[in-house]
Design a protein around this motif. Sequence first.
Motif, PDB file in Angstrom:
ATOM      1  N   ALA A  34       0.853  -1.190   0.000  1.00  0.00           N
ATOM      2  CA  ALA A  34       0.000   0.000   0.000  1.00  0.00           C
ATOM      3  C   ALA A  34       0.887   1.238   0.000  1.00  0.00           C
ATOM      4  CB  ALA A  34      -0.897   0.005   1.229  1.00  0.00           C
ATOM      5  N   THR A  35       0.490   2.227  -0.775  1.00  0.00           N
ATOM      6  CA  THR A  35       1.199   3.506  -0.756  1.00  0.00           C
ATOM      7  C   THR A  35       0.171   4.622  -0.657  1.00  0.00           C
ATOM      8  OG1 THR A  35       1.149   3.752  -3.159  1.00  0.00           O
ATOM      9  CG2 THR A  35       3.095   2.679  -2.235  1.00  0.00           C
ATOM     10  N   ALA A  36       0.608   5.763  -0.168  1.00  0.00           N
ATOM     11  CA  ALA A  36      -0.260   6.946  -0.122  1.00  0.00           C
ATOM     12  C   ALA A  36       0.604   8.186  -0.263  1.00  0.00           C
ATOM     13  CB  ALA A  36      -1.028   6.985   1.195  1.00  0.00           C
ATOM     14  N   PHE A  37      -0.054   9.297  -0.536  1.00  0.00           N
ATOM     15  CA  PHE A  37       0.639  10.581  -0.700  1.00  0.00           C
ATOM     16  C   PHE A  37       1.776  10.449  -1.718  1.00  0.00           C
ATOM     17  CE2 PHE A  37      -0.648  10.196   3.885  1.00  0.00           C
ATOM     18  CZ  PHE A  37      -1.836  10.895   3.742  1.00  0.00           C
ATOM     19  N   LYS A  42       4.546   4.291   2.760  1.00  0.00           N
ATOM     20  CA  LYS A  42       4.513   2.925   2.222  1.00  0.00           C
ATOM     21  C   LYS A  42       4.196   1.945   3.332  1.00  0.00           C
ATOM     22  CE  LYS A  42       7.710   3.344  -1.649  1.00  0.00           C
ATOM     23  NZ  LYS A  42       8.998   3.964  -1.762  1.00  0.00           N
ATOM     24  N   GLY A  43       3.509   0.869   3.003  1.00  0.00           N
ATOM     25  CA  GLY A  43       3.221  -0.155   3.993  1.00  0.00           C
ATOM     26  C   GLY A  43       2.630  -1.377   3.330  1.00  0.00           C
ATOM     27  N   THR A  44       2.149  -2.272   4.166  1.00  0.00           N
ATOM     28  CA  THR A  44       1.513  -3.492   3.672  1.00  0.00           C
ATOM     29  C   THR A  44       0.174  -3.631   4.362  1.00  0.00           C
ATOM     30  OG1 THR A  44       3.677  -4.519   3.501  1.00  0.00           O
ATOM     31  CG2 THR A  44       1.801  -5.992   3.428  1.00  0.00           C
ATOM     32  N   ILE A  45      -0.826  -4.011   3.603  1.00  0.00           N
ATOM     33  CA  ILE A  45      -2.137  -4.323   4.188  1.00  0.00           C
ATOM     34  C   ILE A  45      -2.343  -5.802   3.924  1.00  0.00           C
ATOM     35  CG2 ILE A  45      -4.619  -3.828   4.150  1.00  0.00           C
ATOM     36  CD1 ILE A  45      -3.925  -1.005   3.075  1.00  0.00           C
ATOM     37  N   SER A  46      -2.235  -6.601   4.995  1.00  0.00           N
ATOM     38  CA  SER A  46      -2.250  -8.053   4.850  1.00  0.00           C
ATOM     39  C   SER A  46      -3.570  -8.526   4.222  1.00  0.00           C
ATOM     40  CB  SER A  46      -2.033  -8.656   6.238  1.00  0.00           C
ATOM     41  OG  SER A  46      -2.257 -10.023   6.192  1.00  0.00           O
ATOM     42  N   LYS A  48      -4.693  -7.679   1.345  1.00  0.00           N
ATOM     43  CA  LYS A  48      -5.294  -6.663   0.464  1.00  0.00           C
ATOM     44  C   LYS A  48      -5.378  -7.120  -0.999  1.00  0.00           C
ATOM     45  CE  LYS A  48      -3.012  -2.750  -0.793  1.00  0.00           C
ATOM     46  NZ  LYS A  48      -3.090  -2.381  -2.216  1.00  0.00           N
ATOM     47  N   GLY A  49      -4.323  -7.819  -1.460  1.00  0.00           N
ATOM     48  CA  GLY A  49      -4.320  -8.228  -2.862  1.00  0.00           C
ATOM     49  C   GLY A  49      -5.547  -9.059  -3.196  1.00  0.00           C
ATOM     50  N   GLU A  50      -5.812 -10.062  -2.352  1.00  0.00           N
ATOM     51  CA  GLU A  50      -6.959 -10.943  -2.607  1.00  0.00           C
ATOM     52  C   GLU A  50      -8.278 -10.193  -2.463  1.00  0.00           C
ATOM     53  OE1 GLU A  50      -6.856 -14.600  -0.444  1.00  0.00           O
ATOM     54  OE2 GLU A  50      -4.884 -15.167  -1.243  1.00  0.00           O
ATOM     55  N   VAL A  51      -8.357  -9.357  -1.425  1.00  0.00           N
ATOM     56  CA  VAL A  51      -9.611  -8.623  -1.173  1.00  0.00           C
ATOM     57  C   VAL A  51      -9.901  -7.643  -2.319  1.00  0.00           C
ATOM     58  CG1 VAL A  51     -10.671  -6.887   0.323  1.00  0.00           C
ATOM     59  CG2 VAL A  51      -9.562  -8.880   1.335  1.00  0.00           C
ATOM     60  N   ASN A  52      -8.895  -6.854  -2.699  1.00  0.00           N
ATOM     61  CA  ASN A  52      -9.123  -5.872  -3.758  1.00  0.00           C
ATOM     62  C   ASN A  52      -9.429  -6.536  -5.094  1.00  0.00           C
ATOM     63  OD1 ASN A  52      -8.775  -3.800  -2.001  1.00  0.00           O
ATOM     64  ND2 ASN A  52      -6.960  -2.934  -2.972  1.00  0.00           N
ATOM     65  N   CYS A  53      -8.722  -7.635  -5.381  1.00  0.00           N
ATOM     66  CA  CYS A  53      -8.961  -8.337  -6.646  1.00  0.00           C
ATOM     67  C   CYS A  53     -10.384  -8.893  -6.668  1.00  0.00           C
ATOM     68  CB  CYS A  53      -7.930  -9.454  -6.812  1.00  0.00           C
ATOM     69  SG  CYS A  53      -8.043 -10.323  -8.374  1.00  0.00           S
ATOM     70  N   ARG A 222      -4.070   5.870   5.185  1.00  0.00           N
ATOM     71  CA  ARG A 222      -3.508   7.220   5.017  1.00  0.00           C
ATOM     72  C   ARG A 222      -3.421   7.951   6.356  1.00  0.00           C
ATOM     73  NH1 ARG A 222      -7.494   7.594   0.723  1.00  0.00           N
ATOM     74  NH2 ARG A 222      -6.534   7.396  -1.332  1.00  0.00           N
ATOM     75  N   LYS A 223      -4.501   7.824   7.154  1.00  0.00           N
ATOM     76  CA  LYS A 223      -4.588   8.611   8.399  1.00  0.00           C
ATOM     77  C   LYS A 223      -4.247   7.799   9.646  1.00  0.00           C
ATOM     78  CE  LYS A 223      -8.434  11.417   6.556  1.00  0.00           C
ATOM     79  NZ  LYS A 223      -9.869  11.739   6.759  1.00  0.00           N
ATOM     80  N   ASP A 224      -3.688   6.602   9.462  1.00  0.00           N
ATOM     81  CA  ASP A 224      -3.319   5.734  10.604  1.00  0.00           C
ATOM     82  C   ASP A 224      -4.483   5.514  11.561  1.00  0.00           C
ATOM     83  OD1 ASP A 224      -0.619   5.300   9.839  1.00  0.00           O
ATOM     84  OD2 ASP A 224      -0.122   7.309  10.565  1.00  0.00           O
ATOM     85  N   LEU A 225      -5.652   5.161  10.999  1.00  0.00           N
ATOM     86  CA  LEU A 225      -6.836   4.966  11.845  1.00  0.00           C
ATOM     87  C   LEU A 225      -6.903   3.549  12.438  1.00  0.00           C
ATOM     88  CD1 LEU A 225      -9.569   6.768   9.665  1.00  0.00           C
ATOM     89  CD2 LEU A 225      -8.324   7.670  11.637  1.00  0.00           C
ATOM     90  N   GLY A 226      -6.002   2.647  11.998  1.00  0.00           N
ATOM     91  CA  GLY A 226      -5.998   1.274  12.524  1.00  0.00           C
ATOM     92  C   GLY A 226      -7.067   0.398  11.881  1.00  0.00           C
ATOM     93  N   ASN A 227      -7.010  -0.903  12.187  1.00  0.00           N
ATOM     94  CA  ASN A 227      -7.990  -1.883  11.684  1.00  0.00           C
ATOM     95  C   ASN A 227      -8.214  -1.815  10.171  1.00  0.00           C
ATOM     96  OD1 ASN A 227      -8.476  -2.768  14.337  1.00  0.00           O
ATOM     97  ND2 ASN A 227      -9.997  -1.158  14.630  1.00  0.00           N
ATOM     98  N   VAL A 228      -7.133  -1.583   9.438  1.00  0.00           N
ATOM     99  CA  VAL A 228      -7.266  -1.451   7.979  1.00  0.00           C
ATOM    100  C   VAL A 228      -7.745  -2.768   7.367  1.00  0.00           C
ATOM    101  CG1 VAL A 228      -6.118  -0.680   5.872  1.00  0.00           C
ATOM    102  CG2 VAL A 228      -5.304   0.131   8.069  1.00  0.00           C
ATOM    103  N   GLU A 229      -7.073  -3.871   7.770  1.00  0.00           N
ATOM    104  CA  GLU A 229      -7.423  -5.183   7.202  1.00  0.00           C
ATOM    105  C   GLU A 229      -8.900  -5.506   7.459  1.00  0.00           C
ATOM    106  OE1 GLU A 229      -4.623  -4.715   8.949  1.00  0.00           O
ATOM    107  OE2 GLU A 229      -2.991  -5.386   7.636  1.00  0.00           O
TER     108      GLU A 229
END
Length: 248
Positions: A34-37, A42-46, A48-53, A222-229
């Motif tokens: 994951a990237t923003a701005f 930069k980071g990883t959202i565990s 995410k690839g499968e979910v977004n696809c 982007r805003k570090d709100l947590g619980n992204v996954e």
Amino acid sequence: MSDHQPQKMYEGKAKILYSTADPEVLLTYFKDDATAFNAQKKGTISGKGEVNCTIASVLLKWLETKGIPTHFIDQPKPDEMLVKAVTILPVEVVVRNIAAGSLCKQTGLEQGTVLPNPLVEFFLKDDDLGDPLLTRDRLALLNIVTPEQVQELTNYALKINALMQEFFTSCDITLVDFKIEFGTDKNGVILLADEISPDTCRLWDNTITDANARVMDKDRFRKDLGNVEDAYQAVQTRVLDQAKALMA
Ligand code: UDP
């Protein structure tokens, strides 16, 4: 058996494109990156690839049934999508229903303001320039899309917005805004391309009123709100349930 060796054609921030045995078909692999701005964060959202696809596959397939031509062919694996090869137009088309993000920063509109009509905006796809907002005259000046294509893209964007609003409303989710990309096939026909996912949409949970808790999209990253996954998974669950209901 095909003896085709997949070649990496292109690697972007969230996806990798591979060739297939058929030159008119490409394989997209969705990454967890994951990237923003403009990739400053930069980071990883565990997962995410499968979910977004999966979300993108459901939405593109559904839009296709509603008369929107898309590049989608099939989802052979959870994180892989087979797509028609297109030449991506170098513009990002953003549709907004509610003010958020760069619209608020650039106009002073308060976040959450409901727009009287959907707003369609064009941004130049150019990381070095920071993807600037384009006016119609700048689009014409740069000559990257014809005035006819601008009209066609606007019409598609508004139709896609209306359909996606209908879909997400049924999921108890507000579609705040989203970004889409288009490509042209070998005959010059415009197809909806790329992805539609929590990476590219702002999605608010209608069952929650708190402004941060309701966020179900990349703003959590982007805003570090947590619980992204968890948020991405929740979107997937609701989208799959709605797709099942539509097919029943
Ligand atoms: N968006 C995107 N990719 C980009 C820029 C924006 O997918 O490179 C999406 C973003 O997730 C949001 C919409 O487009 O759903 C509008 O984004 P905005 O212009 O407000 O920019 P941001 O606040 O993300 O910088």
